[in-house]
Design an enzyme around this catalytic site. Sequence first.
Site, mmCIF file in Angstrom:
data_model
loop_
_atom_site.group_PDB
_atom_site.id
_atom_site.type_symbol
_atom_site.label_atom_id
_atom_site.label_comp_id
_atom_site.label_asym_id
_atom_site.label_seq_id
_atom_site.Cartn_x
_atom_site.Cartn_y
_atom_site.Cartn_z
ATOM 1 N N HIS A 9 1.130 -1.067 0.156
ATOM 2 C CA HIS A 9 -0.131 0.169 -0.058
ATOM 3 C C HIS A 9 0.386 1.127 0.140
ATOM 4 O O HIS A 9 2.062 1.205 -0.580
ATOM 5 C CB HIS A 9 -0.930 0.314 1.195
ATOM 6 C CG HIS A 9 -1.637 -1.423 1.246
ATOM 7 N ND1 HIS A 9 -2.975 -1.529 0.100
ATOM 8 C CD2 HIS A 9 -1.601 -2.200 2.137
ATOM 9 C CE1 HIS A 9 -3.240 -2.821 0.342
ATOM 10 N NE2 HIS A 9 -2.586 -3.643 1.377
ATOM 11 N N GLU A 144 1.336 -12.073 6.101
ATOM 12 C CA GLU A 144 0.490 -10.710 6.882
ATOM 13 C C GLU A 144 0.873 -10.940 8.140
ATOM 14 O O GLU A 144 -0.127 -12.222 8.731
ATOM 15 C CB GLU A 144 -1.305 -11.584 6.626
ATOM 16 C CG GLU A 144 -2.105 -11.693 5.153
ATOM 17 C CD GLU A 144 -2.452 -9.996 5.150
ATOM 18 O OE1 GLU A 144 -2.040 -8.982 5.609
ATOM 19 O OE2 GLU A 144 -2.240 -9.471 3.688
#
Length: 460
Positions: A9, A144
């Site tokens: 991101h 993650e």
Amino acid sequence: MKLYLDPGHGGTDPGAQGNGLDEKHIVLDIARRIRNILTDEYENVTIRMSRTDDRTVSLNQRTNDANEWGADYYLSIHCNAFNGSANGYEDYIHSSLSDSSQTAEYQDIMHEEITKVNQLRDRGQKKANFHVLRETTMSALLTENGFIDNEDDANLLRDPSYRQTVARGHVNGLVRAFNLERKQDPGGTLYKVIAGSFQSRDNARSRANVLRSRGIEAFITTVTISGTQWYRVQAGSFSNRQNAERRLQEVRNAGVPDAFIVTENVGSDNGDTDNGDSPQPDPQPTGYRITGVTYLSPELMNQYVRGINGNAIEIAGYYLTFGEYYGIRGDIAFAQAMHETDFLRFTGIVEPEQNNFCGLGATGPDNPGASFDTPREGVMAHIQHLYAYATTKPLPEDYPLVDPRFDLVTRGSASTWTGLNGKWAVPGNGYGQSILDIYERMINSSIDNLEDVRQNVREA
């Protein structure tokens, strides 16, 4: 080994959000820590990052860049989110790969090492058709690291020392997977005297104040053990075990019978003393960072300077102490002091009695700069001034502000030593390079003489 490190991101894409945290900041901080550990501690590792600050980078730009660069491994760092109830760690390789593939073998190793230390529920090793896994031509893994919208996971992720632990887990996996070799340690062993560990920072501060009132230098560091943050009171660091034992006895005589010694190899990482609530991005520096671990011991630094100036006072211990406390490279700051003072011969406009080892405020014969009551205070001011340039964080509170020019600095405007060019010294062309040249010479001298120093310590 060429590692492409991809913090997910960034810029207009905050990623997952929850509990006051944005994924883009968390993963950038973890990725930087991975980069710094690998760069500082391991040989033959080249690292390229998809982004080094808070900017927008498309998925195509990331994978194209990694492919064109010819990376050996692609590591994408993420956090998860669902509905606030899900929690834990998981990692992914591409769904087309078999369990016996090289990429799957790397995943096995990475997963094992990360889950050893990250204190999260293990959600398993998974496969998916993510872009960064599908479009990369090298082995790739996406991790993650917790659910940012889960309160328990978020409380861990907002802790800088925890993010350092997560980074260390990733590094441990890379070391095993690619057989990375540690760099030679030029500084030897440090013996740190610990005068108490507390879960309350106020209690740690009280202990440090008691020791200081009795003439024993002390400051607070943090360490995370089994998911709990502790505030340690450190009362000295020594490369000579006997000197550490003497300080230990002083601390015990001052009323701390449970004080103890921690042995560390210089350059090892034992957590992060950053007390901020969330990571803030800053531009990626090039070259040596101002912040970081001090590698050279005070004995070696003092020995090097005495070889040039036999009358030099010994101030390297202060550079280690305050460098450790503020997270500044004390050994390179010491090299800067040697550059500024002509190896403590003070052949410029600053006089020895000023205890101004970095030329603070000195602009000419009519303005020789600041003066400090003691060498200790002068070194503290030097380190605080570097802290102002290197970070935007508030100044830690355990020592008073003695740098008279701290508030005149544009905070965070120089994260590397060469970034001081034109700022600390004007015009300053080559200023940072001159400091690093002295530092490199100290390292070379220390390596050449390390066995002699260790023999002297053994015979002391």
